[in-house]
Design a protein around this motif. Structure first.
Motif, mmCIF file in Angstrom:
data_model
loop_
_atom_site.group_PDB
_atom_site.id
_atom_site.type_symbol
_atom_site.label_atom_id
_atom_site.label_comp_id
_atom_site.label_asym_id
_atom_site.label_seq_id
_atom_site.Cartn_x
_atom_site.Cartn_y
_atom_site.Cartn_z
ATOM 1 N N GLU A 71 37.286 10.454 50.654
ATOM 2 C CA GLU A 71 36.939 10.038 51.912
ATOM 3 C C GLU A 71 35.491 9.321 52.479
ATOM 4 O O GLU A 71 35.718 8.438 53.089
ATOM 5 N N CYS B 265 32.669 4.837 53.783
ATOM 6 C CA CYS B 265 33.191 5.175 55.213
ATOM 7 C C CYS B 265 31.900 5.075 55.905
ATOM 8 O O CYS B 265 31.034 5.796 55.792
ATOM 9 N N ARG C 203 38.362 15.485 47.221
ATOM 10 C CA ARG C 203 38.721 14.882 48.629
ATOM 11 C C ARG C 203 37.496 14.281 49.238
ATOM 12 O O ARG C 203 37.872 13.104 49.883
ATOM 13 N N GLU C 204 36.500 15.072 49.359
ATOM 14 C CA GLU C 204 35.351 14.492 50.018
ATOM 15 C C GLU C 204 34.835 13.264 49.549
ATOM 16 O O GLU C 204 34.341 12.220 50.040
#
Length: 205
Positions: free
Chosen positions: A87, A129, A83-84
């Motif tokens: 992201e 990001c 998940r990280e």
């Protein structure tokens, strides 16, 4: 690097990680968990591991790091890691890409960090990001295993690990310690422990 050599690299890493008896740290009051990803991918004909520089704002501003972050309730370590990664870098890795874990690392910040080793068949285009990642860097595995990379600097408090990976790229524990264990265990097949390596005071914030 052709697909055959990349697949051989994947098989070698998988074999070494599978044969390593990792140390897991059990839950205790006040402990926080995090996971980081040691992602190996091809870049300009070489097998590389991904590193990032943190955004100049926020936690650990400007520091060298591995993609990753804190766990959420109910997540497994692998779920946190994937998940990280998604992201922070905009790429969804598959659970099938996960080859295993290295030792839990007790960081002076209060986190227990679990390194997750991932080698995808193909790594899609990254979309970092900007709130979390200032830049992405590809560290050739040949450089990580080369001479002169592992250095211990003498200080009044004792030896301090410096992973000297290139001009302007000196990485300390905890990230440096995790890279050192990855080098020794996953790439060279040596069962090295790193949890007792000293961490600079500024990593505790």
């Amino acid at each position: 690097m052709d697909n055959v050599r990349m697949m051989e690299t994947r098989r070698r890493i998988a074999r070494h990680v599978a044969g390593f008896e990792k140390v897991e740290i059990g839950d205790r009051p006040g402990m926080r968990r995090a996971a980081v990803v040691l992602c190996v991918a091809e870049r300009d004909g070489e097998a590389c591991v991904l590193l990032i520089r943190r955004s100049p704002r926020g936690r650990n501003a400007g520091q060298w790091a591995l993609p990753g972050g804190r766990g959420e309730p109910g997540e497994s370590v692998e779920q946190t890691a994937l998940r990280e990664f998604h992201e922070e870098l905009g790429v969804a890795l598959s659970p099938d890409d996960v080859l295993g874990r290295l030792d839990d690392f007790p960081a002076s910040s209060g986190f227990v960090i679990t390194p997750v080793v991932v080698v995808p068949e193909v790594l899609g285009p990254l979309a970092p990001c900007p709130d979390e990642v200032a830049s992405v860097h590809y560290l050739p595995l040949a450089r990580l295993t080369g001479d002169g990379v592992v250095h211990f600097h003498d200080t009044a408090q004792g030896p301090l690990l410096q992973m000297r990976l290139g001009p302007g790229t000196t990485i300390h524990a905890p990230t440096g310690a995790i890279l050192l264990q990855f080098r020794e265990v996953a790439l060279l097949g040596n069962p090295l422990r790193v949890a007792d390596l000293r961490q600079p005071d500024w990593t505790a914030i």
